[in-house]
Design a protein around this motif. Structure first.
Motif, PDB file in Angstrom:
ATOM      1  N   ILE A   1       0.855  -1.179   0.000  1.00  0.00           N
ATOM      2  CA  ILE A   1       0.000   0.000   0.000  1.00  0.00           C
ATOM      3  C   ILE A   1       0.893   1.231   0.000  1.00  0.00           C
ATOM      4  O   ILE A   1       1.747   1.381   0.876  1.00  0.00           O
ATOM      5  CB  ILE A   1      -0.934   0.015   1.231  1.00  0.00           C
ATOM      6  CG1 ILE A   1      -1.830  -1.219   1.208  1.00  0.00           C
ATOM      7  CG2 ILE A   1      -1.744   1.301   1.279  1.00  0.00           C
ATOM      8  CD1 ILE A   1      -2.594  -1.437   2.485  1.00  0.00           C
ATOM      9  N   VAL A   2       0.696   2.075  -0.979  1.00  0.00           N
ATOM     10  CA  VAL A   2       1.458   3.313  -1.086  1.00  0.00           C
ATOM     11  C   VAL A   2       0.480   4.461  -0.948  1.00  0.00           C
ATOM     12  O   VAL A   2      -0.543   4.505  -1.625  1.00  0.00           O
ATOM     13  CB  VAL A   2       2.186   3.397  -2.452  1.00  0.00           C
ATOM     14  CG1 VAL A   2       2.890   4.725  -2.612  1.00  0.00           C
ATOM     15  CG2 VAL A   2       3.162   2.238  -2.585  1.00  0.00           C
ATOM     16  N   GLY A   3       0.803   5.366  -0.074  1.00  0.00           N
ATOM     17  CA  GLY A   3      -0.080   6.503   0.153  1.00  0.00           C
ATOM     18  C   GLY A   3       0.050   7.554  -0.927  1.00  0.00           C
ATOM     19  O   GLY A   3       0.923   7.493  -1.788  1.00  0.00           O
TER      20      GLY A   3
ATOM     21  N   GLY B   1       5.723   2.697  -5.137  1.00  0.00           N
ATOM     22  CA  GLY B   1       5.093   1.399  -5.413  1.00  0.00           C
ATOM     23  C   GLY B   1       5.972   0.474  -6.224  1.00  0.00           C
ATOM     24  O   GLY B   1       6.242  -0.662  -5.809  1.00  0.00           O
ATOM     25  N   PRO B   2       6.465   0.923  -7.387  1.00  0.00           N
ATOM     26  CA  PRO B   2       7.351   0.057  -8.167  1.00  0.00           C
ATOM     27  C   PRO B   2       8.631  -0.329  -7.422  1.00  0.00           C
ATOM     28  O   PRO B   2       9.104  -1.453  -7.540  1.00  0.00           O
ATOM     29  CB  PRO B   2       7.665   0.893  -9.423  1.00  0.00           C
ATOM     30  CG  PRO B   2       6.494   1.801  -9.562  1.00  0.00           C
ATOM     31  CD  PRO B   2       6.067   2.115  -8.158  1.00  0.00           C
ATOM     32  N   VAL B   3       9.189   0.587  -6.650  1.00  0.00           N
ATOM     33  CA  VAL B   3      10.394   0.270  -5.871  1.00  0.00           C
ATOM     34  C   VAL B   3      10.077  -0.808  -4.840  1.00  0.00           C
ATOM     35  O   VAL B   3      10.810  -1.793  -4.693  1.00  0.00           O
ATOM     36  CB  VAL B   3      10.974   1.535  -5.202  1.00  0.00           C
ATOM     37  CG1 VAL B   3      12.032   1.171  -4.175  1.00  0.00           C
ATOM     38  CG2 VAL B   3      11.551   2.467  -6.245  1.00  0.00           C
ATOM     39  N   ALA B   4       8.973  -0.652  -4.119  1.00  0.00           N
ATOM     40  CA  ALA B   4       8.584  -1.638  -3.108  1.00  0.00           C
ATOM     41  C   ALA B   4       8.337  -3.005  -3.745  1.00  0.00           C
ATOM     42  O   ALA B   4       8.767  -4.036  -3.215  1.00  0.00           O
ATOM     43  CB  ALA B   4       7.346  -1.168  -2.351  1.00  0.00           C
ATOM     44  N   LEU B   5       7.655  -3.030  -4.873  1.00  0.00           N
ATOM     45  CA  LEU B   5       7.399  -4.304  -5.552  1.00  0.00           C
ATOM     46  C   LEU B   5       8.687  -4.959  -6.028  1.00  0.00           C
ATOM     47  O   LEU B   5       8.838  -6.179  -5.933  1.00  0.00           O
ATOM     48  CB  LEU B   5       6.440  -4.098  -6.719  1.00  0.00           C
ATOM     49  CG  LEU B   5       5.016  -3.733  -6.326  1.00  0.00           C
ATOM     50  CD1 LEU B   5       4.188  -3.427  -7.563  1.00  0.00           C
ATOM     51  CD2 LEU B   5       4.371  -4.833  -5.507  1.00  0.00           C
TER      52      LEU B   5
END
Length: 77
Positions: A26-28, A62-66
């Protein structure tokens, strides 16, 4: 969560084998998630984590976290 001390790597490594297929990132929005929203997510079973000391734009976080999660799970080498 920029106020968190535990990193995403630690959060993923702490997961049990059965939890791996249950990962939701989850990205704010720009400006962050409110404390009330974080509390609601944690109450629903979420775990907070930080990517690092640099706060990324929502479009990048989001892409970095994924990418981090996929690498930690051995799906990307």
């Amino acid at each position: 969560d920029e106020t968190e001390f535990s990193g995403l790597t630690e959060a993923v490594n702490d997961l049990g084998e059965g939890d791996i297929d249950q990962i939701v990132v989850i990205v704010g929005p720009e400006g962050g998630i409110t404390h009330a929203e974080v509390d609601a997510l944690v109450s629903a079973g979420a775990r907070t984590a930080v990517l690092g000391p640099t706060i990324l734009r929502a479009s990048t976080a989001g892409p970095v976290a994924l990418a981090i999660v996929q690498t930690l799970l051995g799906r990307w080498k």
